[in-house]
Design an enzyme around this catalytic site. Structure first.
Site, mmCIF file in Angstrom:
data_model
loop_
_atom_site.group_PDB
_atom_site.id
_atom_site.type_symbol
_atom_site.label_atom_id
_atom_site.label_comp_id
_atom_site.label_asym_id
_atom_site.label_seq_id
_atom_site.Cartn_x
_atom_site.Cartn_y
_atom_site.Cartn_z
ATOM 1 C CE LYS A 87 44.280 40.539 38.274
ATOM 2 N NZ LYS A 87 42.982 39.933 37.921
HETATM 3 C C1 E4P Z 1 40.837 42.363 36.571
HETATM 4 O O1 E4P Z 1 41.865 41.764 36.340
HETATM 5 C C2 E4P Z 1 39.693 41.794 37.280
HETATM 6 O O2 E4P Z 1 39.720 40.392 37.128
HETATM 7 C C3 E4P Z 1 38.367 42.225 36.725
HETATM 8 O O3 E4P Z 1 38.497 43.029 35.598
HETATM 9 C C4 E4P Z 1 37.356 42.636 37.719
HETATM 10 O O4 E4P Z 1 36.168 42.946 37.037
HETATM 11 P P1 E4P Z 1 34.757 43.053 37.765
HETATM 12 O O5 E4P Z 1 34.679 44.382 38.442
HETATM 13 O O6 E4P Z 1 33.764 42.950 36.641
HETATM 14 O O7 E4P Z 1 34.663 41.917 38.738
#
Ligand code: E4P
Length: 217
Positions: A87
């Site tokens: 990622k």
């Molecule tokens: C995506 O991969 C992120 O980990 C995540 O969806 C972020 O979500 P949040 O805005 O609820 O922290």
């Protein structure tokens, strides 16, 4: 639409996996910290534990913000387990690293995507997944779901293979709307998945069926 769970909590991952509907997991440094997982070795071990719990892709995020650092970290992450997806943040070096990993056949997830232009760059760099954060856009009074629709249109116009991974999903309606718009994947908390089960007519109907069965037996 694939269902990913957005957590580093092993119990919740197991619960979703046991339902038989889980396709993968996404994590980020904040989710790791929330579970009290700190220190490089513990974090790497936790990724392996997650991979051993589920069948699908597990996104593991790099911390470096420069190309060389991302390549080094990403290669170490990819070596951990064949389910790991590297990622990468949507910044210039992240795009460059995405191209590097794509060319090597290593799966990537471009994260922190908030615009169609960023999603276009991710696809051009050969990303496996692009993660538009719909909940965080909603938080600032901008329509997160509209971003999913725009990316869907752009990717379909050119036949890009990059999968739209709707991220920052907060609740069940986000899941349903993402499915209507043709997102390939959604990632959200366990509650956004189990919440899909709920309907009062199901509960009332089941209660009645069981009561009627008892009458005759
Ligand atoms: C995506 O991969 C992120 O980990 C995540 O969806 C972020 O979500 P949040 O805005 O609820 O922290």
């Amino acid at each position: 639409m694939k269902f990913f769970i957005d957590t580093a909590n092993l119990e919740q991952i197991k619960e979703a996996q046991d339902m038989g509907i889980l396709d993968g997991v996404t994590t980020n440094p904040s989710l790791m910290a929330k579970e009290g997982i700190t220190g490089t070795n513990n974090i790497l071990k936790h990724y392996v534990d997650i991979c051993n719990l589920v069948d699908g892709d597990v996104s593991a995020e790099v911390i470096a913000t420069d190309f060389e650092g991302m390549v080094k970290e990403g290669e170490a992450l990819a070596d951990l387990h064949d389910q790991i997806v590297v990622k990468l943040p949507m910044i210039k070096d992240g795009v460059k690293a995405c191209k590097y990993f794509s060319d090597k056949g290593i799966k990537t997830n471009m994260t922190l995507v908030f615009s169609p232009g960023q999603a276009l760059l991710a696809a051009k760099a050969g990303a496996t997944y692009v993660s538009p954060f719909i909940g965080r856009l909603d938080d600032i009074s901008t329509d997160g779901l509209n971003l999913i629709a725009e990316i869907r249109m752009i990717y379909d116009n050119y036949g890009f293979d990059t999968e739209i991974l709707a991220a920052s999903v907060r609740h069940t309606m986000h899941v349903i709307d993402c499915a209507k718009l043709g997102a390939d994947v959604m990632t959200g908390p366990l509650s956004s998945i189990t919440g899909l089960l709920n309907h009062p007519l199901t509960d009332i109907g089941l209660e009645k069926f069981l009561a009627d069965y008892k009458k005759g037996n």
